[in-house]
Scaffold this motif. Structure first.
Motif, mmCIF file in Angstrom:
data_model
loop_
_atom_site.group_PDB
_atom_site.id
_atom_site.type_symbol
_atom_site.label_atom_id
_atom_site.label_comp_id
_atom_site.label_asym_id
_atom_site.label_seq_id
_atom_site.Cartn_x
_atom_site.Cartn_y
_atom_site.Cartn_z
ATOM 1 N N GLY A 113 13.306 -12.766 0.533
ATOM 2 C CA GLY A 113 13.747 -11.514 -0.075
ATOM 3 C C GLY A 113 15.150 -11.135 0.362
ATOM 4 O O GLY A 113 15.961 -10.668 -0.448
ATOM 5 N N GLU A 165 10.415 -7.949 -3.836
ATOM 6 C CA GLU A 165 9.230 -8.032 -2.979
ATOM 7 C C GLU A 165 8.545 -6.675 -2.822
ATOM 8 O O GLU A 165 9.154 -5.699 -2.403
ATOM 9 C CB GLU A 165 9.578 -8.605 -1.592
ATOM 10 N N PRO A 211 10.001 -12.462 -9.275
ATOM 11 C CA PRO A 211 8.668 -13.076 -9.197
ATOM 12 C C PRO A 211 8.447 -13.802 -7.878
ATOM 13 O O PRO A 211 9.392 -14.233 -7.223
ATOM 14 C CB PRO A 211 8.685 -14.056 -10.372
ATOM 15 N N GLY A 212 7.190 -13.923 -7.486
ATOM 16 C CA GLY A 212 6.844 -14.641 -6.259
ATOM 17 C C GLY A 212 5.630 -15.516 -6.462
ATOM 18 O O GLY A 212 5.040 -15.556 -7.549
ATOM 19 N N ARG A 213 5.227 -16.210 -5.436
ATOM 20 C CA ARG A 213 4.084 -17.102 -5.522
ATOM 21 C C ARG A 213 2.783 -16.325 -5.726
ATOM 22 O O ARG A 213 2.596 -15.249 -5.159
ATOM 23 C CB ARG A 213 3.975 -17.940 -4.245
ATOM 24 N N SER A 264 4.390 -10.309 -2.962
ATOM 25 C CA SER A 264 4.860 -10.552 -4.328
ATOM 26 C C SER A 264 3.899 -9.969 -5.364
ATOM 27 O O SER A 264 4.201 -9.975 -6.557
ATOM 28 C CB SER A 264 5.016 -12.056 -4.582
ATOM 29 N N GLU A 265 2.746 -9.476 -4.905
ATOM 30 C CA GLU A 265 1.742 -8.966 -5.836
ATOM 31 C C GLU A 265 2.290 -7.862 -6.723
ATOM 32 O O GLU A 265 2.034 -7.827 -7.930
ATOM 33 C CB GLU A 265 0.521 -8.444 -5.066
ATOM 34 N N ASP A 289 0.681 -14.408 -2.836
ATOM 35 C CA ASP A 289 1.572 -13.894 -1.789
ATOM 36 C C ASP A 289 1.487 -12.369 -1.816
ATOM 37 O O ASP A 289 1.831 -11.733 -2.809
ATOM 38 C CB ASP A 289 2.996 -14.363 -2.048
ATOM 39 N N CYS A 346 5.458 -7.138 -7.587
ATOM 40 C CA CYS A 346 6.447 -7.652 -8.542
ATOM 41 C C CYS A 346 5.772 -8.450 -9.656
ATOM 42 O O CYS A 346 6.091 -8.289 -10.840
ATOM 43 C CB CYS A 346 7.467 -8.532 -7.818
ATOM 44 N N ASN A 347 4.841 -9.329 -9.273
ATOM 45 C CA ASN A 347 4.157 -10.144 -10.281
ATOM 46 C C ASN A 347 3.369 -9.279 -11.257
ATOM 47 O O ASN A 347 3.314 -9.567 -12.458
ATOM 48 C CB ASN A 347 3.228 -11.152 -9.598
#
Length: 367
Positions: free
Chosen positions: A129, A232, A257-259, A265-266, A262, A268-269
């Motif tokens: 981040g 993040e 976006p993130g994995r 990242s929840e 994660d 953002c996703n």
């Protein structure tokens, strides 16, 4: 602004149960803040949405005394103030119904005719981040944007420090009066920020710091800028609240976006998945969606950042799209001599890297 006007606005602001939107309505109907305080209660009650509870203590002398004391505090401490109908008031914030009727500031702020973005995110920012935030701001330097954030731990202070490092104006929006700094560990950054922008707040010196103030602070972060970027975030948190406020103001929202799985990242996703935010993978995405003029000197910085990560097939596709413009997936597969199934997955990877973007009609183009 006259002294009588600021005292009148502050007096109204100090009145219990009378919020910013109600104050604006009263001023609009009666003519001025000064006249509102002189108007008969019976006439005030005729205004739609203004009930007896809101104006119960409107003429309480203690409110005016508090307003006069706060004005004196501002004069003694080199704090500027501007009303929502003044030229100096942030232009975009004027269109927010619940925007502060009076905004306090300190520093060297000048945001007239500037590109303004807010950057927010978790206080527990990861190395990824931090790198993304720093690289994003560095790439945007030629466009000279103003960087807004909340001066908190994590993403906020990373954004402020990166802006200062690159000579960009940055503004910290605070959840308390200008007589204190939270967190205390960030006092060492105050001078740098004031020399490269400053601070905004609508909280008074007499307001006790409270976490409930963050909601008021977040509306300023979202309202003063043309776009809010979330870097993040867990599935709950203040940055998601800021994103929701920005959406309610009809502003652009971006999320990195993130994995999957994660925890940081929840948020953002979810914003991206529910179409409450544009996916942000590079500065190019931001520039395109905000329709900012892409100056020639900006392009090389973006290209260098992107091409480092391209695989051989990705380079073929990117060069084709740069040469031909918009193309269909099947045409890309044929001209690049790559199997169609592989092109589909490669295009997805390239989109995540911010190299290409999908268009209506199953077309693709290079960023």
């Amino acid at each position: 602004m006259t002294e009588e006007k600021i005292i009148a606005l502050l007096t109204l602001k100090k009145t219990p149960n009378l919020g910013d939107s109600s104050i604006k309505k009263l001023v609009r109907e009666i003519g001025s803040a000064e006249e509102v305080l002189k108007e008969k209660r019976t006439n005030l009650l005729k205004i739609d949405g203004i009930g007896s509870v809101k104006i119960k203590e409107i003429n309480n002398k203690e409110n005016r005394i508090a307003a006069e004391n706060e004005l004196q505090f501002m004069l003694d401490n080199d704090i500027r103030y501007t009303a929502y109908d003044e030229i100096e008031y942030p232009e975009k914030l004027k269109y927010c119904l619940d925007g502060p009727v009076v905004l306090f500031s300190r520093g060297t702020i000048d945001i007239n005719n500037k590109k303004i973005i807010s950057i927010v995110g978790t206080r527990k920012v990861t190395g990824y981040g931090v790198r993304f935030c720093e690289e994003l701001i560095e790439t945007l330097v030629p466009l000279n944007p103003v960087i807004i954030s909340g001066f908190a731990y994590g993403v906020d202070i990373t954004a402020h420090k990166a802006a200062v490092k690159h000579g960009l104006q940055t503004i910290g929006c605070l959840a308390h009066g200008l007589n204190q700094i939270y967190p205390k560990a960030h006092k060492k950054y105050v001078k740098q920020v004031e020399e490269n922008g400053g601070f905004y707040t609508d909280f008074w010196s007499t307001d006790t710091f409270d976490r409930n103030n963050f909601l008021g602070r977040n509306r300023v972060i979202a309202g003063v800028s043309e776009a809010t970027i979330v870097i993040e975030s867990a599935n709950k948190g203040g940055s998601l609240v800021t994103a929701e406020i920005a959406n309610s103001y009809n502003r652009d929202v971006f999320a990195v976006p993130g994995r999957a799985g994660d925890s940081l990242s929840e948020g953002c996703n979810t914003l991206i998945k529910t179409q409450r935010a544009h996916m942000l993978t590079s500065a190019a995405d931001l520039i395109y969606m905000l329709n900012w003029e892409l100056e020639e000197k900006v392009q090389p910085a973006i290209q260098r950042q992107l091409f480092v990560e391209l695989e051989e097939d990705e380079k073929k596709i990117y060069n084709l799209l740069k040469s031909n413009g918009k193309e269909l997936l099947d045409v890309i597969a044929l001209q690049c001599e790559i199997p169609t199934f592989k092109v589909a997955s490669t295009l997805l990877n390239m989109e995540l890297k911010g190299v290409i973007r999908p268009l209506p009609g199953k077309l693709f183009e290079a960023v």
